[in-house]
Motif scaffolding. Sequence first.
Motif, PDB file in Angstrom:
ATOM      1  N   MET A  23       0.821  -1.200   0.000  1.00 35.16           N
ATOM      2  CA  MET A  23       0.000   0.000   0.000  1.00 35.16           C
ATOM      3  C   MET A  23       0.863   1.261   0.000  1.00 35.16           C
ATOM      4  SD  MET A  23      -2.725  -1.567  -0.291  1.00 35.16           S
ATOM      5  CE  MET A  23      -3.414   0.017  -0.763  1.00 35.16           C
ATOM      6  N   LEU A  24       1.946   1.240   0.757  1.00 33.42           N
ATOM      7  CA  LEU A  24       2.835   2.404   0.795  1.00 33.42           C
ATOM      8  C   LEU A  24       3.470   2.633  -0.585  1.00 33.42           C
ATOM      9  CD1 LEU A  24       4.553   1.768   4.257  1.00 33.42           C
ATOM     10  CD2 LEU A  24       2.878   3.555   3.725  1.00 33.42           C
ATOM     11  N   ASP A  27       0.727   4.071  -2.918  1.00 31.55           N
ATOM     12  CA  ASP A  27       0.463   5.472  -2.591  1.00 31.55           C
ATOM     13  C   ASP A  27       1.583   6.367  -3.121  1.00 31.55           C
ATOM     14  OD1 ASP A  27      -1.216   7.363  -0.606  1.00 31.55           O
ATOM     15  OD2 ASP A  27       0.914   7.851  -0.438  1.00 31.55           O
ATOM     16  N   MET A  31      -0.472   8.869  -5.245  1.00 30.14           N
ATOM     17  CA  MET A  31      -1.089   9.911  -4.426  1.00 30.14           C
ATOM     18  C   MET A  31      -0.087  10.842  -3.754  1.00 30.14           C
ATOM     19  SD  MET A  31      -4.421   9.385  -4.465  1.00 30.14           S
ATOM     20  CE  MET A  31      -5.217   8.173  -5.533  1.00 30.14           C
ATOM     21  N   MET A  32       1.061  10.322  -3.393  1.00 31.73           N
ATOM     22  CA  MET A  32       1.977  11.052  -2.523  1.00 31.73           C
ATOM     23  C   MET A  32       2.507  12.342  -3.149  1.00 31.73           C
ATOM     24  SD  MET A  32       5.498   9.617  -0.857  1.00 31.73           S
ATOM     25  CE  MET A  32       6.508  10.169  -2.253  1.00 31.73           C
ATOM     26  N   PRO A  33       2.410  13.459  -2.424  1.00 35.47           N
ATOM     27  CA  PRO A  33       3.077  14.666  -2.915  1.00 35.47           C
ATOM     28  C   PRO A  33       4.594  14.492  -2.770  1.00 35.47           C
ATOM     29  CG  PRO A  33       2.193  15.051  -0.721  1.00 35.47           C
ATOM     30  CD  PRO A  33       1.732  13.682  -1.141  1.00 35.47           C
ATOM     31  N   ARG A  40       8.630   8.669   3.355  1.00 35.48           N
ATOM     32  CA  ARG A  40       8.140   7.418   2.795  1.00 35.48           C
ATOM     33  C   ARG A  40       9.278   6.417   2.645  1.00 35.48           C
ATOM     34  NH1 ARG A  40       3.455   6.439   0.362  1.00 35.48           N
ATOM     35  NH2 ARG A  40       2.895   7.843   2.036  1.00 35.48           N
TER      36      ARG A  40
END
Lengths: 496, 496
Positions: A23-24, A27, A31-33, A40
């Motif tokens: 999931m990380l 993302d 999604m992650m900026p 992260r």
Amino acid sequence: MKTYKALEKQFRRISAVNGALAMLGWDQSTMMPEGGARARSEQIATLSVLRHEWITDARLGDQLNEAATQTDKLDDWQRANLREMQRQWRHATALTPKLVEARSKATMACEMVWRKARRDDDFKAFARAFLPVLELTREVAAAKSAAFGLGAYDALLDEYEPGGRSASIDKLFADLGSFLPDFIDRALVKQGKRPAPLPLPGPFPTEAQREVGLKLMKALGFDFNRGRLDVSLHPFTGGIPDDVRITTRYSEDDFTKALMGVLHETGHALYELGLPKVWRDQPVGEARGMVLHESQSLLVEMQVCRGAEFLKFAAPLLRKAFKGGGEAWSEANLLRIYARVKPDLIRVDADEVTYPAHVMLRYRLEQAMLHDHLPLDDLPYAWNDGMQTLLGVDVPSYAQGCMQDIHWAVGSIGYFPTYTLGALSAAQLFAAAKTQDGGILPGIAKGDFKPLLRWLRANVHAKGARLTTDELLREATGKPLSTAAFKAHLKARYLS
Amino acid sequence: MKTYKALEKQFRRISAVNGALAMLGWDQSTMMPEGGARARSEQIATLSVLRHEWITDARLGDQLNEAATQTDKLDDWQRANLREMQRQWRHATALTPKLVEARSKATMACEMVWRKARRDDDFKAFARAFLPVLELTREVAAAKSAAFGLGAYDALLDEYEPGGRSASIDKLFADLGSFLPDFIDRALVKQGKRPAPLPLPGPFPTEAQREVGLKLMKALGFDFNRGRLDVSLHPFTGGIPDDVRITTRYSEDDFTKALMGVLHETGHALYELGLPKVWRDQPVGEARGMVLHESQSLLVEMQVCRGAEFLKFAAPLLRKAFKGGGEAWSEANLLRIYARVKPDLIRVDADEVTYPAHVMLRYRLEQAMLHDHLPLDDLPYAWNDGMQTLLGVDVPSYAQGCMQDIHWAVGSIGYFPTYTLGALSAAQLFAAAKTQDGGILPGIAKGDFKPLLRWLRANVHAKGARLTTDELLREATGKPLSTAAFKAHLKARYLS
């Protein structure tokens, strides 16, 4: 039995960490900026180290040894689960923590250099960062080779394709290698006699592309209660079997690539979604390996969705979604677009006829690099020469040549052949499916994918990792993997 | 110093797990398909147990004790960091793993029952599931009370608001309690003499609401390189300081709530984004506690965004975004909408004037329940009686009464007072800010929030958890927390 059950419990914890990592990673790509990157990578590194600690724990090794002496009380699935646990343990313990860490640092550094160097077409910069990765990959190969009693290349290959061996690949690739050059020429001659595909006039709004992608995913059997479709720079299938996350990348000028990308990832996703539910969170409940995974995406994309039956069903949907009409939007023209052969530079854009040449070249060169038969400085010459010989194309830059893929930069030597083994498996599986269930093809033409999915569920997905790839293919198709079905498929689609 | 540095390293690992948990929680509320729930709760449980193991590790306790004897070599921030490490260790080790697990199971079960029981207005069902949660919360309070030498309620409160004590809250609430009933009457009389707000005619497309929300977030100083805005059923601020994820929930009939929700969460987000960068991943680099966190959301929402200066700036943007015009879209009417007083049933929908009554009632009742002075069966009567006395409203159902909030169901006793302490702090901080920098209010009216953000950064955000809440308020405003600024604010906004 108590020892075995304790192992299941420990692997359930490992699976939870794997799921969190999945999931990380998803993302991060969707999604992650940008500002979240440092934290992260700390999160991912911390959980990766933890997973490695858990899986190399000495007590786990003792339990595995103990359980191995008590297999008479286990059923087939449990025995296979134990075998897969041992496999994961062997791969993890073959490497010292120091080597794992050194490789992780070198590949992270090299990936960053590669991104920039590819943009700048700077082979020297890439080679400087890649040399330590290559050397560490040799160390990994040597360590695993010693631990498993395999050749160096096979020891690496085994990580991506359990049980995969270069001796078998060599035979299959030799066969393909003697078939393809002549076949490509004949397909191009045949194609030259037909009208060229008419261009499809855009623009194609992203939202409309997304809608039609979702509609086709649904038709194919994607369960949106257990998955999503999002956008990322490089399309991939991520997540876990009960929460599969696929991605694509839209261009408003051309919908055809993003759409076929969605269908390709849907093939991967259907495999994950169909894995045996009672074996969730256990090694035997996971997908078998990269060959079968790729076979599922290629079966859906190449065998099904670029074929006449599928396009018969999809053409009206596409016309409606993009308000298209006339000859350019006919099934026949869509088929010409989607079955176009063109020897070219970039692997990820290649058609199914020329794709194996890209893989065979990489397979040969990565073995040479691993065994130190090819000095890194000579890689571009060897590459360009290979592309000229195999596909007759001139390579104008490193970026469009030996630096195009991320795989080597991140130390993934032994991965490339799984693409072509996947393509061969896809053809063989789809041929068997059509023979065993006469309703599959007519179903596809009507947009009814249930017969196909039923066959794939029963013969591939629901098997998890219980069988080896070879066993699964023999059970499903009655034969070991060969090039026959793939060649027959190419002949039917490109020469008739 | 070596011991202290080893502690920093261990807390960096813990912070990485915290960050992973934050992302998994955010994803669960915003992106996850329903089918992913089981695996997600496994992931979260596995990482939560791991975090608890790491933080209660005996070696960590030894290191904390050793480091405590060598504080002369540490600077102020390091000393504060050590203090915060000790605080986290004390809270974690006060409870046996058995109690942690029992509470976790009971609260998860109760939360599920609560969701259904609230829908069905079934107090009996809720009470059955809540009783074990209450009993376990008493055990937690007793254990922490013994470990910290605090009263039972304070021992719980300390988890949400480090250093918070009911003796101070009692004084502040007594003061407010004697002020508010009469004030509410006067505000309602005053409001009754003014024209009622004109309704704003919808519908308001979600995309337009999102756009204007993003624009205002940006104006306030939200850094989209380190955060996102998404949708969830219950708005919240999640993520980590370099990747802050806020959410809202849109209704196409009414944009006013979602928009103010975005601005409220933006206040929380600005605090996280402004935490001291050099102390990332360390306890002292985290937000101080729930009182200051709530003060930041309420300062932005209540003090700034529901005020005349902000609406002067925002009104033209809103008219443009929603194609509004005429008297209903004037600043004056928006101000009447956004500063409407109405004693009512639901806390989360309450205006700032009646909100403290909701909190004071819960504060009184949760103490009585904790100390076993209020049998659970009597809770609805006590609730309804309190609502009648404090706000003059009749409670027609459990769902709109004592079952409306999730807090008690998940064992969060001691949390509610932080909302009102946050409101008092917000008023006191904003009053001080305006006094210290005369450019803040004129800036807001022009949409220039830099002076305000500069003050908040310097006086609140950048302090992390170095000071106690009390110390921070004294340094920033020259005074300990009191009701004076809040009362002055209410008088200025509602009686003038």
